[in-house]
Structure formats: structure tokens, C-alpha cells
Design an enzyme around this catalytic site. Sequence first.
Site, mmCIF file in Angstrom:
data_model
loop_
_atom_site.group_PDB
_atom_site.id
_atom_site.type_symbol
_atom_site.label_atom_id
_atom_site.label_comp_id
_atom_site.label_asym_id
_atom_site.label_seq_id
_atom_site.Cartn_x
_atom_site.Cartn_y
_atom_site.Cartn_z
ATOM 1 N N THR A 93 0.932 -1.272 0.215
ATOM 2 C CA THR A 93 0.012 0.055 0.038
ATOM 3 C C THR A 93 1.035 1.391 0.083
ATOM 4 O O THR A 93 1.738 1.392 0.804
ATOM 5 C CB THR A 93 -0.976 0.101 1.207
ATOM 6 O OG1 THR A 93 -1.842 1.143 1.135
ATOM 7 C CG2 THR A 93 -0.298 -0.168 2.541
ATOM 8 N N GLU A 94 0.637 2.355 -0.953
ATOM 9 C CA GLU A 94 1.557 3.206 -1.144
ATOM 10 C C GLU A 94 1.558 4.256 -0.039
ATOM 11 O O GLU A 94 2.615 4.966 -0.073
ATOM 12 C CB GLU A 94 1.309 3.960 -2.508
ATOM 13 C CG GLU A 94 -0.088 4.725 -2.371
ATOM 14 C CD GLU A 94 -1.295 3.835 -2.867
ATOM 15 O OE1 GLU A 94 -1.172 2.718 -3.030
ATOM 16 O OE2 GLU A 94 -2.028 4.435 -3.639
ATOM 17 N N ASN A 95 0.800 4.153 0.979
ATOM 18 C CA ASN A 95 0.915 5.048 2.188
ATOM 19 C C ASN A 95 2.103 4.277 3.135
ATOM 20 O O ASN A 95 2.207 4.878 4.346
ATOM 21 C CB ASN A 95 -0.276 5.413 2.728
ATOM 22 C CG ASN A 95 -0.944 4.113 3.005
ATOM 23 O OD1 ASN A 95 -1.374 3.154 2.172
ATOM 24 N ND2 ASN A 95 -1.758 4.032 4.217
ATOM 25 N N GLY A 96 2.772 3.345 2.503
ATOM 26 C CA GLY A 96 4.020 3.062 3.410
ATOM 27 C C GLY A 96 3.902 1.572 4.249
ATOM 28 O O GLY A 96 4.618 1.278 4.967
ATOM 29 N N SER A 129 8.314 4.386 -0.019
ATOM 30 C CA SER A 129 7.076 3.718 -0.517
ATOM 31 C C SER A 129 6.745 3.851 -2.135
ATOM 32 O O SER A 129 6.724 3.125 -2.847
ATOM 33 C CB SER A 129 6.037 3.854 0.178
ATOM 34 O OG SER A 129 4.904 3.075 -0.088
#
Lengths: 233, 233, 224, 224
Positions: free
Chosen positions: C59-62, C101
Site C-alpha cells: 500500500t503506497e502509504n507505506g 514507498s
Amino acid sequence: MSRTVLARDPLDAIGDVADGATVMIGGFGPAGQPVDLVEALLEQGATGLVVVSNNAGNGEDPLARLIRDGRVARMVCSFPRQVDSWHFDAAYRSGAVELELVPQGNLAERIRAAGAGIGAFYTPTGYGTPLAEGKEHRRIDGVDHVLEYPIHADLALVRADRADGAGNLVYRKTARNFGPVMAAAARRTVAQVREVVPTGALDPEAVVTPGIYVDAVVEVAAPLPARTTEARA
Amino acid sequence: MSRTVLARDPLDAIGDVADGATVMIGGFGPAGQPVDLVEALLEQGATGLVVVSNNAGNGEDPLARLIRDGRVARMVCSFPRQVDSWHFDAAYRSGAVELELVPQGNLAERIRAAGAGIGAFYTPTGYGTPLAEGKEHRRIDGVDHVLEYPIHADLALVRADRADGAGNLVYRKTARNFGPVMAAAARRTVAQVREVVPTGALDPEAVVTPGIYVDAVVEVAAPLPARTTEARA
Amino acid sequence: MTHLHDARPAAATAPLSKTQIAARVAADIAPGSYVNLGIGLPTLVADHLAPGSGVTLHTENGMLGMGPAPDPDDVDPDLVNAGKIPVTELPGASYFHQADSFAMMRGGHIDVCVLGAFQVSATGDLANWSTGEPGAVPAVGGAMDLAVGARRTVVTMTLLTKDGSPKLVERCTLPLTGVGCVSRVYTDLAVLDVGPDGARVVETFGTTHDELETLLGLTLGRTS
Amino acid sequence: MTHLHDARPAAATAPLSKTQIAARVAADIAPGSYVNLGIGLPTLVADHLAPGSGVTLHTENGMLGMGPAPDPDDVDPDLVNAGKIPVTELPGASYFHQADSFAMMRGGHIDVCVLGAFQVSATGDLANWSTGEPGAVPAVGGAMDLAVGARRTVVTMTLLTKDGSPKLVERCTLPLTGVGCVSRVYTDLAVLDVGPDGARVVETFGTTHDELETLLGLTLGRTS
């Protein structure tokens, strides 16, 4: 989880390496150097290599012997000259090895850029010096910058402290150095670790290299000494 | 060690903020949002602010109220539109707030570039889209790239889980998000943390934001709820 | 890639439901892949990944190693996905900051990214972030990074809009998210490959190659 | 900045030893500073930082909070400084990778960087990585990043080479490390500020302003 492979031994871990491959080797001098993986690369036999590493071997360590044996066509590094870098020194003077000398911060950032999908970046480092000769430059906000391109690799050999089954890595103290950026910059990354622990045993907040960057892990509980002197006679 | 200051309360922590300052605000929606520091910024009174933040406020949270009160001249963000971003929506439609819409990866990388001393970088993200219109571009290795510049700030407000006396920070889960890059990109960084621990109590291998990036820390054991609805009597 | 559709002949004789589209996407994801799922229909793909497939979600929020939604009692406000929805952590997970990320995404390390779309062109251009309405508040999030960063970007969508216009088009009329970034489109009526040589039908559901060409007003290639 | 030289009048009447140069540098470092010390003479500065000064040492191979050399029994091969010499970890230390470490340096976060030099020009150009000898194996390390990245870069060196040639020069003849990057030069005979307006004498040791001008063949400004 993940497709990181746990290899039996260093030779199994490095797998096939093609002649002419670009190989990144972690470490800052002996700290963090994946000695057993480089020893395996010596044994594996690939030649005409481009080696990206901060230094160019100490004494009779495996990187020095790769150079001695004429297996390295080109070194990309920041500090090849060491008191005991006699094999590199000789190969450089004879023209057997080509050298691309890169300021250490540019080396680290160019490797990072390869892993991060950055096409090129402007940095003040090196502007006005012989190492920026022939490179594009531009003035940004009153400061002269040089345009630098990423350094990609076919294979990265790194050394970490522990890995889990998902290939996550944690390092130890200043042996971390180039490992994390090299792991992300290569098409294939192999890590030599002191210990493999079960998946779930590493704190997710403290993982330094996520397993996505690691293709194979090999446990080497008792690594070769960092400045191996080969038996002579 | 270090010169990080332990502040008494959020207002003391943010200190003087000049009108027209560029302020980075960490968080991805409510996760990692330094709610108490933004509430202090509301109270402090600076106006004409440029706010750099992934989102543009939810409901009646303090960022939304900064916008409602006309304190923000310009938002730099990737995703201002939320189901409950009514204050931003109204300010945007009336022209009270200017918007620079930035793809989220470019936002993160441009903030990172500011902290890392990178003058500009080429990225494929956004090429051929309205968000790259008017920007320089070049083809590198057959891929079209856009030139992007760093985003610097006067002040960064971030939220972490714990800090030590040297200002080192560790975060919690996905609340880490923009905190580390914003802390490095601003001339002054203030962190709101759940707990301050003695120097030496954080594992040096697991520190995410080294204290060099943190100017002031304030402990807020019980933060305001992330989507504070202001009492409207 | 494993094409499981042979095992589900029913799918070929009728349009797919959203769940079936998600299952069809999941069937194409190789074991051990690192995958990013966009908001909306793509999120459903997670439900169809076999537990033993060893697929890791980014998930691109980390975070890598994202798990399903928590029990309502176990919601952690510090643990959310890109849609800001509470999620969980699986063994082997790791956390990282937003630049790391997106470096993971933009550096080509994610094997498959599944996105929704308003329009996809026959050559793989994607439009999925803006309906282009004047006065609308724009928002892009990570869409542009996801579209061009993954090793393989695929789209899930219905093939037609609610008013019957094709979403697979010769050229996108909506603002672009990325140029030539989409490889494959999974829809209710067909799976199609898109790219420099145009669109090619991989599989149809309750329709035929010729009917699709008429519906879309495009000449479609055939996969051999 | 605190100028402690007033407390050491002896220094003004004779050339400084290397230890005294290091102490003079240390006296200019503000409490709480983040400092990077180059290899060689600059390393000695650490010995002269007051324990309560709250100065934090950075080493570009990935650490903040570096402590002095360990006891011989406590040497850890994984814990070395930029000169690959064993060091120790102080409370509040942190480790990071090489790109993060150079980002810290290159992003202007280090307050003071102390470097050695072969030559410094009156306008602050630095030459400290190559003697320019043909056939010599070149090596640059972090010198170029350190020179231009710190908020303030200062140099420690003897003012003359062993054969009596000035190292502070109108224009460097050796290959440059950085352009206009040095602010101040600490030598055995004088402390001088360098920059766009040329060199200015801050303090002399066992010599005079006029003697320095003759020695260096430069017109030197005076600090008021």
C-alpha cells in the site's frame, strides 16, 4: 509470503552470473562486505565484470583477487586507493582495469536513483572539478549543479545481520552502509546474513530492506575474515 | 546531546510562524496528522500560509479550519478532495485558496529532494498529463521524463510515536508516511509525540528520523481526535 | 501466469459480475508477486488471491504485507490503506516512509498494479483521475505514480459507462493519468490486451469478438 | 560562535601545534552543533570539544552520535568511522544507509564540516583530494560532498607545504574538490576567512599581518 529463496550456500545463492554483468558489492572497506558471496563469485567464474563498490579490495580479500585475476573490466567506486589495495593499484596502472571515480555521495545517490526510478538528478557535488568534466550542468537558485544518472546493476551482493523468511533484512551499525540502496538498484539481489529468523520475528517498524528487494538469502554464521590473506605456498 | 528543545505545549513548540510561511503538515488523512500542532498554528495566528500536505483537511479538523478561516493562501497536495473536505472545496471554488496539485509520488520525492540537497530530478510520473503541462521534459533511455524541483518549507509539523532527548523519532505503522521526509525538508521541524523517552532508550538501528532533523518536540499523551468537530453551540 | 478461466466455463457465456472480474484478475497474478491494488473494484482482487499464493500486498502509504480489514474492535487509526480504510499487518510486513514507498513503486519493483479507469486507449493510455468537469475539485493521489511505476499495470472496469459509451477507446478524451502504461484490461464483457499494436481480445464473456468490435467501434486483434 | 583564543594568549605569540590548531577549531564550534570531521588533523578536533558542549558527530558512512575509539578489547568491525577506524556509539546515536547519510550532508543539515587541504584559494576553492601526480591511483571518497554540503566548511592545515610553498593561494593549481566552498582556514600561523571578497586575517600566531602577506604573496583583508 514473498518469493525470496533461502539458498544452501553462497555459490547456490549467487546463481548464474553472466560475463560482462554489472555487480554491486556492498560494504565500506571491510564493514558490511559480503565476503563469502564475493568468494563465491570468484569460484563461479564470470569475467569482464563491471563492479560497483565503494572500495576496490583490501589485501587478498576476494574483491582484490577478482581484480588480480583479471575478472573485472571496470570499477565504479569512490575510494579505490587503500594502503593494501595493491591488486587494484597494479591493474589500474597496467590499464587492465578501467576506473570510473565517483564522489561517494553521488555514488550512493545514483544507486538510490536506480532503485527509485529517477531518470537523472542535479547535484552541486563535483561541480567545477575534474570529476564533472564533460557532464551537463545548470545553475538552479544561484547554485551550479551537475546532472548525474542512475547506476543500475544486474546483481547486488550485500551483507546484513538478520533476514526473515520474507527476505526482510536488518543490518548492524555502520555495516549497513551501501546495502539498502544496492539491494533496490539491482535486477537480482543476494544477501549474506548472520542469521535467518522465522517470518514475523523481525519488528516491521525496524526492517531496513523490505523483502521485495531481496531475491536470495544465505545464512553464513561464521563468515570468512574480511581481509582474507590467501595461503601462498 | 543535540539542540532539540523539549517544548511545554504545542503553542510553545511551534513558536513564531511568519505570515506567508510555507508549512508542511504530515499525515495521510488522519493517520499521522499532528492535530495538536495544527490546532496550535490556528491559535498562533499566522496567515497567508502555503501548506504542503497530502490532503486538505477532513471535516472540522484544524487544517480544515485553517482553510475555512482564510489563513491558507495556497495548498500543495495530491488529494484535496475528500468526502468531508467541505471547507477546502468551498475555498477552492471561490478562489480563496490556490491549489498546486502534485502526484503523490512526486510530492514525496520533491520533499525528499529538498532535504537531500537535490536541485531537481527527472521522473516519468505525470509525463503527457495535464499536471506536467509547461514543465521541462526529456527522453532518457527511451522513456519520457518530467523535470521536477524540490519543495522546501519554513516549518514542518509532524507526528511520531516516541522521541528521545536527542530528538530522534520513531513512528507507528502507516502513520509514518510523510513525517520523515518533511522533517528533513524544513528549516524548522516540530514533532508531536505520544511519549518522550530518555536519550539512549531508542534502538539506534530503529531510529527513523535522526534528531538532527528535529528542532522541537512536544509530548501529547492524549491528542485531539483526528477529525475534531468544533463545538458550534 | 495461470489462466484459470478454463475451470470456470460459466464465465465465458455471460458477462462477469464485479466479483468475477476480480477473480479473473487474481487468476492472472503469479504466485509470490508483489501487488498494489487501487481503490474500488481493484480492492476486491485481494479476496480472490489463494492463501497459499504468497502474494504480498503493497500500500503506497507505506507498507508491504498488508492484511485484510480488522475486526471492528481491532481498528488501529495508525494502520490504514491508500483509501484510508483500516487494514491489518501480516507476518513479514514492513513499514517505510512515503518517499521510500513511492520509490518502491516508481522503481519498478511492484510486479502488478491493478487500477480502476474512466477510459483506457487501445495503445494503453490511462485516464482515471479526473472527469474533466469544470469546477470540480481535482485530486490525483498516487494514480500517476502507480500507473507508470509498476512492472505491469492492469485495469479493471466495466467495458461501458452507465449510459453505454465505451470506456476502451481509440484515444482518451479525459485528462490522462499516464501514456501507454496499461497492459491489460479486465472487464465484464472481455479481457483485452492493449499496447503499441492496439487492442487484442484475450477472452470474451457472453459476447463475441465481432460484437465487441461493433460495440467499441474498434478493430480488435486476436491473441493466438 | 565563541572565540576562546582570548583565554589562551600564549597562542598568539608562537605558531600553533597541530593540537592547538584542533583546539582553536573546537573553540569556534557552537554548542549543540552537528559536526563532521575529515580524516587526519580534523579528527583531532573531537578531543577538544567540551563534554558538555552537546556537539554531535556525524560520520558519512552512516551514523550520528559517534563516540571516541573503543578499548582494544571492544573493537567492533561493524562500527567504524569514515577512515575505517573503530569507533563507539554514544547514547542518542542513530544509524542510516549511505544515501540517507549523504542526504544529511548534502542537504545542508551538518552545521560544520572540518576538512584537511592541499590548497585553499582566497575565494574559498578547495583542493584536497588529488595531488595531480600522473600515474597516481586517484581516490575521492566523500570529499566533494562534504566540501559543498555542510552549512559551513572550514579547513585545518599548515599554512605552508614542507618545502615552504603557501597552501593558501590566489588560485588553486591542484584539481579542485569544490568551488567557493570554504569559509575559514585554521593554520599554524593564522586563522583566515576566505570567500567572494578574498582572504581576511582573523588572528595570527607568532607572525604579523604584513609578514603573512609577504609569505603568501597575497593582499589580505582585516576583520574589524
